[in-house]
Design an enzyme around this catalytic site. Structure first.
Site, PDB file in Angstrom:
ATOM      1  N   ASP A 130      95.856 -24.556 -54.136  1.00  0.00           N
ATOM      2  CA  ASP A 130      94.518 -24.729 -53.588  1.00  0.00           C
ATOM      3  C   ASP A 130      94.539 -24.424 -52.087  1.00  0.00           C
ATOM      4  O   ASP A 130      95.077 -23.397 -51.684  1.00  0.00           O
ATOM      5  CB  ASP A 130      94.000 -26.137 -53.898  1.00  0.00           C
ATOM      6  CG  ASP A 130      92.496 -26.274 -53.716  1.00  0.00           C
ATOM      7  OD1 ASP A 130      91.760 -25.982 -54.675  1.00  0.00           O
ATOM      8  OD2 ASP A 130      92.044 -26.655 -52.612  1.00  0.00           O
TER       9      ASP A 130
ATOM     10  N   TYR B  82      85.558 -25.849 -45.999  1.00  0.00           N
ATOM     11  CA  TYR B  82      84.957 -24.718 -46.705  1.00  0.00           C
ATOM     12  C   TYR B  82      84.014 -23.935 -45.793  1.00  0.00           C
ATOM     13  O   TYR B  82      83.983 -22.698 -45.837  1.00  0.00           O
ATOM     14  CB  TYR B  82      84.202 -25.215 -47.944  1.00  0.00           C
ATOM     15  CG  TYR B  82      85.115 -25.608 -49.065  1.00  0.00           C
ATOM     16  CD1 TYR B  82      85.370 -24.739 -50.122  1.00  0.00           C
ATOM     17  CD2 TYR B  82      85.751 -26.850 -49.062  1.00  0.00           C
ATOM     18  CE1 TYR B  82      86.227 -25.093 -51.153  1.00  0.00           C
ATOM     19  CE2 TYR B  82      86.613 -27.213 -50.081  1.00  0.00           C
ATOM     20  CZ  TYR B  82      86.849 -26.328 -51.117  1.00  0.00           C
ATOM     21  OH  TYR B  82      87.707 -26.681 -52.122  1.00  0.00           O
TER      22      TYR B  82
ATOM     23  N   HIS C  90      94.857 -26.579 -62.629  1.00  0.00           N
ATOM     24  CA  HIS C  90      94.787 -26.407 -61.185  1.00  0.00           C
ATOM     25  C   HIS C  90      95.662 -27.397 -60.422  1.00  0.00           C
ATOM     26  O   HIS C  90      96.202 -27.058 -59.368  1.00  0.00           O
ATOM     27  CB  HIS C  90      93.325 -26.562 -60.750  1.00  0.00           C
ATOM     28  CG  HIS C  90      93.076 -26.306 -59.305  1.00  0.00           C
ATOM     29  ND1 HIS C  90      93.211 -25.066 -58.729  1.00  0.00           N
ATOM     30  CD2 HIS C  90      92.702 -27.138 -58.292  1.00  0.00           C
ATOM     31  CE1 HIS C  90      92.923 -25.132 -57.441  1.00  0.00           C
ATOM     32  NE2 HIS C  90      92.619 -26.376 -57.147  1.00  0.00           N
TER      33      HIS C  90
END
Length: 476
Positions: free
Chosen positions: A228, A380, A438
């Site tokens: 990630d 982000y 993930h």
């Protein structure tokens, strides 16, 4: 039969000739290395302190008042009626949320997990104006023949807690006596690491902070493992500080976008039959994004919100523990296996559950008790809205640093071996798995331990003739 095979053979030959020609252009298309953020003090403007050499041991602790406030909020939980016969297709199922809140109130015990977190040595140090939290664990001397420094990096919506089962495996020597000295920091703005007070704290800024951390601890050279955001940050470290990175292992390799050969394969690989551009040995189509396009679109909504209005969603999640749990745990459900969305419980409990409810709630509790959800999602915006071109450029810069990949079938995006090699000529280890999601270190710690060790052995062989002695970490 000949009439059928001839066009296919011609297509294959043309494809290989085209890719060979485009491959020659890849080096020309590789971007220059971007400039690192100029800011060296991400703290408040009124605070002049920046770096400091002090490293302080700490005990992680949550006040009783914080836990009492949490209980009162959970007791005021407002039930959301789910659509009949629905699972997690609409998001976190309301009927299951009732069960989760009941477990949180009546069975979950934060103090037990707080003690478990404190069973690892925790530290703070100040880097570029930020108080950075990290765990630092060294193997016992018994049975250890070789100590290797390893920086392990988490992502969103995870935390250093993702590694609580993996770290003891890494620090335990194997039959060859190999053990790791593990440094596991919290990304600034996540968990116990202080959030940047100024604009611009991107993945590149974080990469510089974490390299400074390793140098401060006395490691002149080290390995990296990350998924990630940890994958993106680790990727940048290898480009900015290649002389210090002995090798980089990831379970989420970055997709290069600027190389002509990659662009053509992305397009052609989406419709040509398997085996035209790839052999079956690869086990994947050239660009699996196209195979999972509906999954990618379905799972991208959160990213657009966080990349544009992180503080808006942050206010909502910071005021409601139930809302925070729904937002985070829905990701642990469908990012572990997209088919979990068809289950009313998201397979967060039951025989298909990859994690226990207590493990999942502990990760949520880290966000809740540190008040870090807003600052965590700001990353982000800093990457995708403010520094997108810079970050994407890093992903297309080739690196000679030894590289290793563990590719799991339910990862959000999978990059085939041939594509990884475009920017990583020293790809020493690539393993493709038909299971796993993930949060690989959290879900499959034994397998990840084996994968990291397999890669490091390959990298150590690679460095055997030229490696200088590893730095020894300072005694803390």
């Amino acid at each position: 039969m000949c009439n059928t095979l001839l066009p296919l053979a011609c297509t294959a030959c043309l494809a290989f000739v085209l890719l060979a020609g485009l491959g020659c252009l890849d080096n020309l298309a590789a971007p220059d290395k971007p400039a690192l953020p100029a800011t060296l003090n991400w703290g408040a403007s009124s605070d002049s302190s920046s770096d400091g050499e002090a490293v302080e041991a700490t005990r992680l602790s949550v006040s009783n008042a914080t836990l009492d406030d949490l209980r009162s909020r959970l007791k005021a939980f407002k039930f959301v009626e789910p659509v009949e016969n629905s699972g997690f297709e609409y998001g976190f199922n309301g009927a299951f949320m009732k069960q989760l809140v009941s477990h949180w109130l009546n069975k979950y015990n934060w103090r037990v997990w707080e003690d478990r977190l404190n069973s690892f040595p925790n530290y703070f140090t100040r880097i570029e104006g930020l108080k950075v939290h990290f765990m630092h664990l060294k193997p016992s001397k018994q049975g250890v023949k070789k100590r290797v420094p390893l920086l392990i990096l988490h992502g969103w919506p995870g935390s250093v807690f993702e590694f609580y089962k993996l770290i003891p495996l890494l620090t335990t020597p194997d039959t060859d006596g190999l053990a790791f000295e593990v440094v596991a920091p919290s990304i600034p703005g996540y968990g116990w690491s202080e959030a940047a007070k100024k604009r611009g704290f991107s993945a590149a800024a974080c990469a510089r902070v974490f390299d400074k951390l390793m140098v401060r601890l006395g490691y002149r050279q080290y390995y990296i493992q990350g998924g990630d955001w940890g994958a993106g940050i680790g990727h940048i470290i290898t480009r900015e500080f290649p002389e210090r990175v002995l090798g980089f292992h990831t379970n989420m390799p970055m997709q290069p976008f600027r190389q002509p050969s990659v662009i053509v394969q992305m397009i052609a690989g989406s419709f040509l039959p398997d085996g035209i551009l790839f052999s079956k040995k690869d086990g994947q189509k050239i660009f699996p994004y196209f195979e999972k396009l509906s999954d990618i679109i379905r799972e991208s909504g959160y990213m657009h919100i966080q990349a544009t209005r992180p503080d808006t969603i942050g206010h909502a999640l910071s005021d409601s523990p139930v809302g925070l749990a729904a937002y985070i745990l829905e990701k642990f459900s469908v990012w572990t296996d997209p088919q979990n969305r068809l289950s009313q419980t998201g397979n967060l409990i039951g025989p298909k559950a990859a994690f226990s409810l207590d493990e999942l709630l502990t990760n949520v509790m880290i966000y809740w008790t540190t008040g870090s959800i807003t600052s965590s999602v700001r990353l982000y915006k800093e990457v995708f809205s403010e520094n997108r071109e810079t970050t994407m450029a890093y992903f297309s810069i080739p690196s000679d640093v030894p590289h290793g990949v563990a590719s799991f079938s339910n990862e959000l995006s999978r990059v085939p071996e041939r594509i990884v090699r475009v920017t990583h000529p020293n790809l020493l280890h690539y393993a493709d798995f038909d299971h796993g999601g993930h949060f690989a270190a959290f879900e499959l710690p034994d397998l990840m331990n084996s994968e990291v060790r397999a890669f490091v052995r390959a990298a150590e062989d690679f460095h055997a003739k030229k490696r200088s002695p590893l730095g020894e970490g300072k005694e803390l």
